[in-house]
Design a protein around this motif. Structure first.
Motif, mmCIF file in Angstrom:
data_model
loop_
_atom_site.group_PDB
_atom_site.id
_atom_site.type_symbol
_atom_site.label_atom_id
_atom_site.label_comp_id
_atom_site.label_asym_id
_atom_site.label_seq_id
_atom_site.Cartn_x
_atom_site.Cartn_y
_atom_site.Cartn_z
ATOM 1 N N HIS A 71 0.810 -1.225 0.000
ATOM 2 C CA HIS A 71 0.000 0.000 0.000
ATOM 3 C C HIS A 71 0.839 1.269 0.000
ATOM 4 O O HIS A 71 0.347 2.342 0.342
ATOM 5 C CB HIS A 71 -0.974 0.005 1.190
ATOM 6 C CG HIS A 71 -1.813 -1.223 1.290
ATOM 7 N ND1 HIS A 71 -2.776 -1.537 0.356
ATOM 8 C CD2 HIS A 71 -1.808 -2.248 2.195
ATOM 9 C CE1 HIS A 71 -3.356 -2.691 0.673
ATOM 10 N NE2 HIS A 71 -2.783 -3.141 1.778
ATOM 11 N N GLN A 72 2.115 1.169 -0.361
ATOM 12 C CA GLN A 72 2.981 2.327 -0.478
ATOM 13 C C GLN A 72 3.813 2.232 -1.747
ATOM 14 O O GLN A 72 4.026 1.136 -2.280
ATOM 15 C CB GLN A 72 3.922 2.433 0.733
ATOM 16 C CG GLN A 72 3.249 2.680 2.048
ATOM 17 C CD GLN A 72 4.272 2.875 3.171
ATOM 18 O OE1 GLN A 72 4.778 3.973 3.382
ATOM 19 N NE2 GLN A 72 4.569 1.808 3.886
ATOM 20 N N PHE A 73 4.289 3.368 -2.224
ATOM 21 C CA PHE A 73 5.132 3.400 -3.409
ATOM 22 C C PHE A 73 5.944 4.683 -3.381
ATOM 23 O O PHE A 73 5.739 5.555 -2.532
ATOM 24 C CB PHE A 73 4.296 3.301 -4.693
ATOM 25 C CG PHE A 73 3.251 4.379 -4.836
ATOM 26 C CD1 PHE A 73 3.509 5.545 -5.549
ATOM 27 C CD2 PHE A 73 1.988 4.227 -4.254
ATOM 28 C CE1 PHE A 73 2.541 6.544 -5.685
ATOM 29 C CE2 PHE A 73 1.007 5.200 -4.389
ATOM 30 C CZ PHE A 73 1.293 6.373 -5.101
ATOM 31 N N VAL A 74 6.891 4.791 -4.317
ATOM 32 C CA VAL A 74 7.729 5.985 -4.396
ATOM 33 C C VAL A 74 7.355 6.776 -5.637
ATOM 34 O O VAL A 74 7.257 6.223 -6.741
ATOM 35 C CB VAL A 74 9.226 5.622 -4.419
ATOM 36 C CG1 VAL A 74 10.075 6.842 -4.771
ATOM 37 C CG2 VAL A 74 9.649 5.084 -3.061
ATOM 38 N N ASP A 75 7.142 8.061 -5.437
ATOM 39 C CA ASP A 75 6.725 8.980 -6.496
ATOM 40 C C ASP A 75 7.918 9.875 -6.869
ATOM 41 O O ASP A 75 8.454 10.580 -6.026
ATOM 42 C CB ASP A 75 5.551 9.816 -5.971
ATOM 43 C CG ASP A 75 5.265 11.060 -6.797
ATOM 44 O OD1 ASP A 75 5.621 11.066 -7.987
ATOM 45 O OD2 ASP A 75 4.677 12.009 -6.233
ATOM 46 N N PHE A 76 8.327 9.800 -8.147
ATOM 47 C CA PHE A 76 9.420 10.629 -8.646
ATOM 48 C C PHE A 76 8.891 11.849 -9.405
ATOM 49 O O PHE A 76 9.570 12.390 -10.274
ATOM 50 C CB PHE A 76 10.318 9.819 -9.579
ATOM 51 C CG PHE A 76 11.199 8.817 -8.890
ATOM 52 C CD1 PHE A 76 12.495 9.142 -8.535
ATOM 53 C CD2 PHE A 76 10.739 7.544 -8.602
ATOM 54 C CE1 PHE A 76 13.325 8.225 -7.900
ATOM 55 C CE2 PHE A 76 11.554 6.609 -7.976
ATOM 56 C CZ PHE A 76 12.852 6.948 -7.626
#
Length: 293
Positions: free
Chosen positions: A80-85
């Motif tokens: 339920h999490q991710f990295v946004d660039f």
């Protein structure tokens, strides 16, 4: 298996990265491992360091896709999490307006039990903001991939190549994707909110390694925004690589145009079969590589 002289001279049985026409292109491996002795998942949010515009997001968060306040909402990320660039450029009219190389980067710590070749499967999202069709407008969100060099990601040391996190929905028979693009100027994927896959094979040392992704466009191209990264899987594929005795002789003065160039056994056989057709790509490859008969 004997150790190869350098990760720059990789000859895989199931992985192929190409350098065409003397121009370095980030063409990544689509081959998936048949069997793996070791595999682990690295969640993107477990990054150990970052620079620039890198954010940890949660399912349901709004992700900016331009400088006008428009956004998309992503869900179903692993954990339920991710990295946004996200780092959208306002003026995309010229490749000269590209995001500065290395400005936005992230590094992960990866531990593997033995030295060898490992496939990285990136699970990512590209919202497909720019879809005009030419190289710079097609929303190819390029990363420079570095292995064991997190302090100077723009140097040649540890450079594994460029990875194109292209418009989600690119269709390839060997790469399962969550959406399929249309011929209507990418209309089917514009504003995409699904996750897709990208593959690359790298050489890792036994123990702790660092894997760094830094936004950077190849020469003459541009990157106007970054993708969203959910996770990447690290899978041992060393058994799919050729031993020294299977590797064709490469002239000492020959320089690869791409740092991670690899050949499959099938490709080498085809090159040998067409060695006399000097006007073809295979014939030229034979002349460059000087393959044994």
């Amino acid at each position: 298996m004997k150790k190869l002289k350098s990760p720059q001279h990789l000859f895989a049985k199931t992985c192929l990265a190409l350098a065409l026409g003397g121009i370095s292109l980030a063409v990544t491996s689509n081959a998936q491992p048949v069997a793996a002795a070791f595999s682990q998942r690295i969640e993107a949010e477990t990054l150990s360091q970052h620079t620039g515009n890198v954010y940890i997001r949660h399912d349901g968060d709004k992700i900016p896709i331009d400088t006008k306040g428009n956004s998309i909402t992503l869900n179903n990320a692993s954990g339920h999490q991710f990295v946004d660039f996200s780092d959208p450029v306002a003026d995309t009219s010229s490749y000269l307006n590209t995001i500065p190389a290395g400005q936005d980067s992230a590094t992960w710590q990866v531990q593997v039990p033995k030295a060898g070749f490992y496939q990285l499967r990136f699970n990512y999202n590209n919202p497909a903001t720019e879809t005009k069709g030419n190289r710079n407008d097609r929303d190819e969100r390029n990363f420079r991939v570095m292995i064991n060099n997190s302090t100077d990601p723009l140097s040649d040391a540890g450079w594994a190549g460029w990875m194109i996190f292209n418009i989600s929905g690119y269709k390839d028979a060997n790469t399962p994707q969550s959406t399929v693009q249309s011929t209507d100027n990418y209309a089917a994927v514009r504003g995409n909110t699904k996750w897709n896959n990208n593959y690359m094979t790298v050489h890792l040392n036994a123990g702790t390694n660092t894997i760094t992704l830094a936004l950077q466009a190849p020469p003459g191209q541009a990157v106007f925004d970054g993708p969203n990264l959910d996770f990447f899987d690290v899978t041992d594929v060393s058994d799919q690589y050729a031993t020294n005795s299977e590797i064709p002789y490469v002239a000492k003065d020959f320089k690869f145009a791409h740092p991670g160039i690899s050949y499959t056994a099938k490709t080498l056989d085809r090159i040998r079969a067409n060695k006399d057709n000097t006007s073809t790509i295979d014939g030229k490859a034979y002349a460059q590589l000087k393959l044994p008969h």
